[in-house]
Design a protein around this motif. Structure first.
Motif, mmCIF file in Angstrom:
data_model
loop_
_atom_site.group_PDB
_atom_site.id
_atom_site.type_symbol
_atom_site.label_atom_id
_atom_site.label_comp_id
_atom_site.label_asym_id
_atom_site.label_seq_id
_atom_site.Cartn_x
_atom_site.Cartn_y
_atom_site.Cartn_z
ATOM 1 N N ARG A 1 40.524 40.917 25.497
ATOM 2 C CA ARG A 1 41.608 40.858 24.521
ATOM 3 C C ARG A 1 42.209 42.231 24.233
ATOM 4 N N LEU A 2 41.559 43.266 24.723
ATOM 5 C CA LEU A 2 42.095 44.614 24.554
ATOM 6 C C LEU A 2 43.187 44.875 25.586
ATOM 7 N N GLY A 3 44.162 45.674 25.211
ATOM 8 C CA GLY A 3 45.213 46.039 26.161
ATOM 9 C C GLY A 3 44.657 46.840 27.313
ATOM 10 N N THR A 4 43.866 47.843 26.991
ATOM 11 C CA THR A 4 43.192 48.669 27.994
ATOM 12 C C THR A 4 41.703 48.655 27.677
ATOM 13 N N ALA A 5 40.912 48.210 28.636
ATOM 14 C CA ALA A 5 39.481 48.054 28.378
ATOM 15 C C ALA A 5 38.666 48.750 29.455
ATOM 16 N N PRO A 6 37.468 49.215 29.102
ATOM 17 C CA PRO A 6 36.602 49.835 30.106
ATOM 18 C C PRO A 6 35.983 48.786 31.012
ATOM 19 N N LYS A 7 35.493 49.213 32.169
ATOM 20 C CA LYS A 7 34.724 48.321 33.032
ATOM 21 C C LYS A 7 33.352 48.138 32.399
ATOM 22 N N LEU A 8 32.961 46.892 32.198
ATOM 23 C CA LEU A 8 31.720 46.579 31.495
ATOM 24 C C LEU A 8 30.589 46.269 32.473
ATOM 25 N N THR A 9 29.440 46.905 32.253
ATOM 26 C CA THR A 9 28.200 46.510 32.908
ATOM 27 C C THR A 9 27.314 45.892 31.836
ATOM 28 N N PHE A 10 26.881 44.662 32.060
ATOM 29 C CA PHE A 10 26.065 43.945 31.086
ATOM 30 C C PHE A 10 24.725 43.632 31.729
ATOM 31 N N LEU A 11 23.673 44.276 31.232
ATOM 32 C CA LEU A 11 22.321 44.131 31.765
ATOM 33 C C LEU A 11 21.513 43.206 30.863
ATOM 34 N N SER A 12 20.933 42.152 31.444
ATOM 35 C CA SER A 12 20.190 41.186 30.641
ATOM 36 C C SER A 12 18.894 40.800 31.337
ATOM 37 N N PHE A 13 17.830 40.658 30.553
ATOM 38 C CA PHE A 13 16.523 40.257 31.060
ATOM 39 C C PHE A 13 16.228 38.833 30.600
ATOM 40 N N GLU A 14 15.790 37.979 31.504
ATOM 41 C CA GLU A 14 15.523 36.588 31.144
ATOM 42 C C GLU A 14 14.371 36.040 31.987
ATOM 43 N N LEU A 15 13.314 35.597 31.323
ATOM 44 C CA LEU A 15 12.159 35.047 32.022
ATOM 45 C C LEU A 15 12.384 33.594 32.428
ATOM 46 N N PHE A 16 13.096 32.830 31.586
ATOM 47 C CA PHE A 16 13.318 31.411 31.839
ATOM 48 C C PHE A 16 14.814 31.093 31.838
ATOM 49 N N PRO A 17 15.523 31.403 32.922
ATOM 50 C CA PRO A 17 16.962 31.135 32.950
ATOM 51 C C PRO A 17 17.264 29.646 32.912
ATOM 52 N N MET A 18 18.250 29.279 32.129
ATOM 53 C CA MET A 18 18.656 27.885 32.037
ATOM 54 C C MET A 18 19.270 27.399 33.344
ATOM 55 N N THR A 19 19.219 26.088 33.546
ATOM 56 C CA THR A 19 19.943 25.488 34.655
ATOM 57 C C THR A 19 21.433 25.453 34.308
ATOM 58 N N LYS A 20 22.242 25.169 35.307
ATOM 59 C CA LYS A 20 23.681 25.071 35.079
ATOM 60 C C LYS A 20 23.998 23.950 34.087
ATOM 61 N N ASP A 21 23.296 22.830 34.203
ATOM 62 C CA ASP A 21 23.530 21.714 33.283
ATOM 63 C C ASP A 21 23.162 22.079 31.850
ATOM 64 N N GLN A 22 22.058 22.798 31.689
ATOM 65 C CA GLN A 22 21.656 23.223 30.348
ATOM 66 C C GLN A 22 22.685 24.172 29.742
ATOM 67 N N LEU A 23 23.149 25.135 30.547
ATOM 68 C CA LEU A 23 24.168 26.066 30.060
ATOM 69 C C LEU A 23 25.434 25.332 29.654
ATOM 70 N N GLU A 24 25.869 24.418 30.490
ATOM 71 C CA GLU A 24 27.107 23.700 30.202
ATOM 72 C C GLU A 24 27.005 22.918 28.902
#
Length: 246
Positions: free
Chosen positions: A90-113
């Protein structure tokens, strides 16, 4: 309180299986293993904006930045990432974002949806995530317009040593979202050694924010090296904690 229980097939691996979820009213997911919800029933999107964006001075700190790195312990539904991605775009000019996340039990696609269906305002970002979602044990990279998601599928206490030791190249972290399950139910993600590793990854002017103000968590953060303060929490929570690399 009405709820249903779902045990979707494991689409990740035998070691890092999808979480066993209970679905509360309005499709709020709760992890059976931790007996805690993935986001606030008072408003997950609003909580993310208040605690994690607001607590880290975002989006103001994005001004005049070419890059910016955020990290969290616990990807969960991806709500924090998607909310941040939307704010960035939503910003006019934005930095390139790196988003680092740790997850032991990733959800399935159906769960996320199902879980992210509670946030129609994030429909566009949710669609992007679902189209690319295919987590595997180890380090996974997902590309988005204006951002890169670096997902570590495994135990954060073990995998956090890899970027600390330079085995995985990540930028210094400008902001932390400390968003594990309740410290009383998931103390592993709030332990002193893990927070010390987080401190080592943090940029000189890096910050953190968390919904909890538990005394032992604040003390662990201070022992790690962060300067910690309390401020107004979200909804019914009187206080939350914010910090800066001291």
């Amino acid at each position: 309180m009405s709820k249903t229980t779902s045990k979707p097939p494991d689409t990740v691996s035998a070691l890092h299986s999808a979480p066993d979820l209970e679905w509360l009213e309005e499709n709020v997911p709760r992890a059976s293993a931790f007996q805690d919800t993935y986001f606030s029933r008072a408003g997950g999107l609003e909580e993310t904006r208040h605690v994690f964006l607001g607590g880290n001075g975002l989006p103001e700190r994005w001004q005049d930045r070419e890059t910016f790195a955020i990290a969290e312990f616990g990807f969960g539904t991806g709500l924090n990432f998607l909310t941040t991605l939307q704010a960035l775009r939503r910003l006019g000019t934005a930095p390139k974002l790196t988003f680092l996340s740790f997850e032991l039990f990733p959800m399935t696609k159906d769960q996320l949806e199902r879980a992210l269906g509670a946030f129609p305002e994030l429909a566009a970002e949710t669609k992007e995530l679902l189209q690319t979602w295919a987590p595997e044990p180890g380090w996974c990279r997902f590309a988005f317009e204006g951002a890169e998601l670096l997902l570590a599928v495994g135990d954060a206490r073990e995998m956090v040593d890899e970027p600390v030791r330079g085995k995985v190249v990540v930028p210094e972290i400008d902001a932390w979202y400390l968003d594990g399950f309740s410290p009383s139910k998931n103390p592993e993600l709030w332990g002193e050694e893990l927070l010390k590793a987080a401190f080592k990854l943090t940029a000189v002017d890096g910050t953190l924010a968390t919904y909890t103000s538990a005394g032992w968590v604040r003390r662990n953060l201070q022992t790690a090296g962060f300067a910690i303060n309390k401020c107004k929490g979200f909804a019914g929570k009187r206080e939350m904690a914010v910090g800066k690399k001291g």
